[in-house]
Design an enzyme around this catalytic site. Sequence first.
Site, PDB file in Angstrom:
ATOM      1  N   LYS A   1       1.437  -3.720   5.487  1.00 38.06           N
ATOM      2  CA  LYS A   1       0.454  -3.201   4.530  1.00 38.06           C
ATOM      3  C   LYS A   1       0.298  -1.687   4.701  1.00 38.06           C
ATOM      4  O   LYS A   1       0.157  -0.943   3.724  1.00 38.06           O
ATOM      5  CB  LYS A   1      -0.888  -3.899   4.727  1.00 38.06           C
TER       6      LYS A   1
ATOM      7  N   GLU B   1       2.797   4.122  -1.246  1.00 38.16           N
ATOM      8  CA  GLU B   1       1.862   4.377  -2.351  1.00 38.16           C
ATOM      9  C   GLU B   1       1.467   5.857  -2.405  1.00 38.16           C
ATOM     10  O   GLU B   1       1.415   6.456  -3.484  1.00 38.16           O
ATOM     11  CB  GLU B   1       0.639   3.484  -2.114  1.00 38.16           C
TER      12      GLU B   1
END
Lengths: 292, 292, 292, 292
Positions: free
Chosen positions: B164, B171
């Site tokens: 993650k 991102e």
Amino acid sequence: MQLGLIGLGKMGGNMRERIRRAGHTVIGYDRNPDVSDVKSLAELVEQLDAPRHIWVMVPAGTATQTVIDELGDLLEPGDTVIDGGNSRWTDDEKHAAALAIKGIGFVDAGVSGGVWGLQNGYALMVGGDKKHVEALEPIFEALKPDGPYGYVHAGRVGAGHFSKMVHNGIEYAMMQAYAEGWELLEKVHSVENVREVFRSWQEGTVIRSWLLDLAVNALDEDEHLEKLRGYAEDSGEGRWTVEAAIDNAVPLPAITASLFARFASRQDDSPQMKMIAALRNQFGGHAVEKKD
Amino acid sequence: MQLGLIGLGKMGGNMRERIRRAGHTVIGYDRNPDVSDVKSLAELVEQLDAPRHIWVMVPAGTATQTVIDELGDLLEPGDTVIDGGNSRWTDDEKHAAALAIKGIGFVDAGVSGGVWGLQNGYALMVGGDKKHVEALEPIFEALKPDGPYGYVHAGRVGAGHFSKMVHNGIEYAMMQAYAEGWELLEKVHSVENVREVFRSWQEGTVIRSWLLDLAVNALDEDEHLEKLRGYAEDSGEGRWTVEAAIDNAVPLPAITASLFARFASRQDDSPQMKMIAALRNQFGGHAVEKKD
Amino acid sequence: MQLGLIGLGKMGGNMRERIRRAGHTVIGYDRNPDVSDVKSLAELVEQLDAPRHIWVMVPAGTATQTVIDELGDLLEPGDTVIDGGNSRWTDDEKHAAALAIKGIGFVDAGVSGGVWGLQNGYALMVGGDKKHVEALEPIFEALKPDGPYGYVHAGRVGAGHFSKMVHNGIEYAMMQAYAEGWELLEKVHSVENVREVFRSWQEGTVIRSWLLDLAVNALDEDEHLEKLRGYAEDSGEGRWTVEAAIDNAVPLPAITASLFARFASRQDDSPQMKMIAALRNQFGGHAVEKKD
Amino acid sequence: MQLGLIGLGKMGGNMRERIRRAGHTVIGYDRNPDVSDVKSLAELVEQLDAPRHIWVMVPAGTATQTVIDELGDLLEPGDTVIDGGNSRWTDDEKHAAALAIKGIGFVDAGVSGGVWGLQNGYALMVGGDKKHVEALEPIFEALKPDGPYGYVHAGRVGAGHFSKMVHNGIEYAMMQAYAEGWELLEKVHSVENVREVFRSWQEGTVIRSWLLDLAVNALDEDEHLEKLRGYAEDSGEGRWTVEAAIDNAVPLPAITASLFARFASRQDDSPQMKMIAALRNQFGGHAVEKKD
């Protein structure tokens, strides 16, 4: 409508096919007689009714310049030339001005789609005067993807190639983003299944994208990319993006880092890192690695 | 199946709802009695049948540590704790070891989805022993998006949060990529319609993505983002990604550039650029801008 | 020997003085009659004995181009023009070719020294044919610092300005290095005396340098640089260095980062960071800072 | 005064020599009996008069921790330990606190000088309480360079190592600056004499420095560095500098780029660039380079 199409390579050939499927007439010319519909540029021009629309889809630089020069001699006032190649946006104004003297219109079109374009459609970013662009919209409609997006009249002459260039700059940094993340995951032992992590990201995450889908395809073919060398070409548009940023005093750290990573990937041995090694040896007596 | 869920904020509250919709029993606890199903952690543990599964969804750091410590005292051998918060992966091994001494299992889950998760599902990256993870799969199935993707058992304890974290690092660089491209397009006069260029990219391009869709949403609300300040927080995971890269000697130029751009965005005046100005003045007599 | 010197600003005026102190004859021309020795370029040329040597020290670009064009009309075969301004190296070949047609030699000289040059001498990096360069060596000797270094015949026409350009690129990254370190030291509370740390580095360290000495001077004037804004111009040569790197596929991460930091320092609000803020708000509901 | 010195390697051995030349008594201990003055730490402590000053000059991390733990058992209230190794500043507070419980003082000293230190002196950046630091000043005076600079009491415990760490971060970016410039000059054909360009920069330029002098030395030994590989280690302090920057939200683009360039230099093949190559192949059908 009728379209002349110059350059029937991987891109141009598929574009001819897609436009024809939409019901338009395309007369294609290529130096390779096996794929060409006519024997010469002159014949191409002759077979089209005025006002003619001729799409140039040849390599940027000298090849495009040569074709546009020849078209300047062959075409008539009221005709329009579209440059759909990967030309630098700064060339567009020159081409537009040279053709305008002869009454010939000019439109620049950035085209994205690669090997998937015939099937999925080509994204089009177009620059030019409204009257020239509107006359070509049936062709743009035929080429673009089926959905509501994929075509834009971005602005004045040059805006199409400029937008496509920035698209490619963004593409460089997005690819670099996935690549950096992939390398870090592969390096860390607790993550045992990097390919499946990438696959899982295709839904519900912030980073889902078409490039991510392609990354998963690539990992399905070769899970740890062991068959490849870490060697990446660059095609010009990344360089131009950074140059445009410099011209406009816009900082582009991520896109530029992505471009430089490609440059470095093509060096067998890094000259600058030799200097670092030499300096460390000079001040610290640090060992250096010698060439064999 | 039954699940205890601790932390019913923006994320946890929606997750409770989505798991219940899938037919499972969720008993939620939150310090805020208005949203809590029980009055205390002890009551939560009491109401669940053994072996219990308790999902912790509270802020990373002290809050998570406190809850896990308390659960260590309340739970029994055979129970399992899931940390679904944004904990640093290095905390996971500590938590797993502390709970393992008491016979309690530990699973770490990186969760992506934000405000869209209730509707679209939450992407889940999970780390832990196979037996602990498999027992929880009905819950993971309930939370994940409906399609074939969105859930992965990434590896050992820590692999979920590590994956993650890397997702968030990617991102950062993807957002930076679009942001750099947008600024350059806005700066150049030939491109008259930047928002429509972005919109057009949603089909047929290499850079189409969910983040691009969001960028178009944002531009539809405020075409030139004139209502916003260029000020961006960072949430920890970008920093940890760079630290993990440093630990592993992996170069991350684009992700790090994206992190540094956020740091710089939060400075009213850049100390380092004062030094640059001071040096230019010293050697070249170049004018400096003075504070008022 | 005799020298014509065009442009008697901050640099040119001091250079005239330093060359005269070495016993040479300098006839200077400037548009400002208060500092000029002659009334016109024509008069300057008239007063010099053939073969003439004329040093051009005016702003790069149009001003330099205009002067060189005029000299092309005024000078005779056998004369030589030296461009000592900050011209882009790509202009040098054009100037050399245009003058060569008329039998006039051309030498390009990158000059470093700034406000300290009159006293310490000017470092000179020179490009051109051996015969042109050698004829000018008495002038180079007069201008250069007294020690064994400070002057080099770097190579062909253009090599002087190219070397000076790279010098400036290196300068950008060195300044950035000190500036980044200074900001970090100022930020950390355990280091109570940052100025004295910088001062101490002036002997015995790996990073001692003239720029470090200047940094100490600046901190002696304003210990925390509180009177300055973090705003830095760039003069062209940093940009050209990055462009030359791109042309040659050489990665320049530190120099480019230094250039981009200057660009960012001049933005009141960062457009790209507005897009980051907008995207964070879209996917995460993160708060954004609004303009007043 | 008397000093105990633990660790008599390349650095420690020369430091013993320099302090003795200044007239002080140094009793050295090393695990290697050939260079050691005493047989054990206990003997070292025994031979020194209270209050004792013991300088630890062993590798950072476990070795330093072990020695400091042992000294904590052997020393008496009023004694002082100096850690002159390359310890991370975050260790200093721990060491100071552990020793303070026993009434033992602690001073951290960052030492620069490398193989040149015996001759030129060692630059010293020192952290700790005023009373501990002042008692040691005769030793600092002996070690430091002869001129007015080279020694600073930078601040509280930790400030010495923190300042030395930032010194090394700056060093990384300065080396990278010269290295990038050198590579670009070597790549461009008009510059025929890159080594002489570097040599000329040693006077009159903005970028003159000791590192530049070393670069010229290195080029004198091997003009194009053909005997070296472009492979550079990093020693920890560059990494810690970036980590400290992240902790403090300070952007360090040039220093970080320099660290990453070293990481990349040690990779035979870049995993991230394999992913770039794979993606280019997926969307564009671009050729990839295969491993043999």
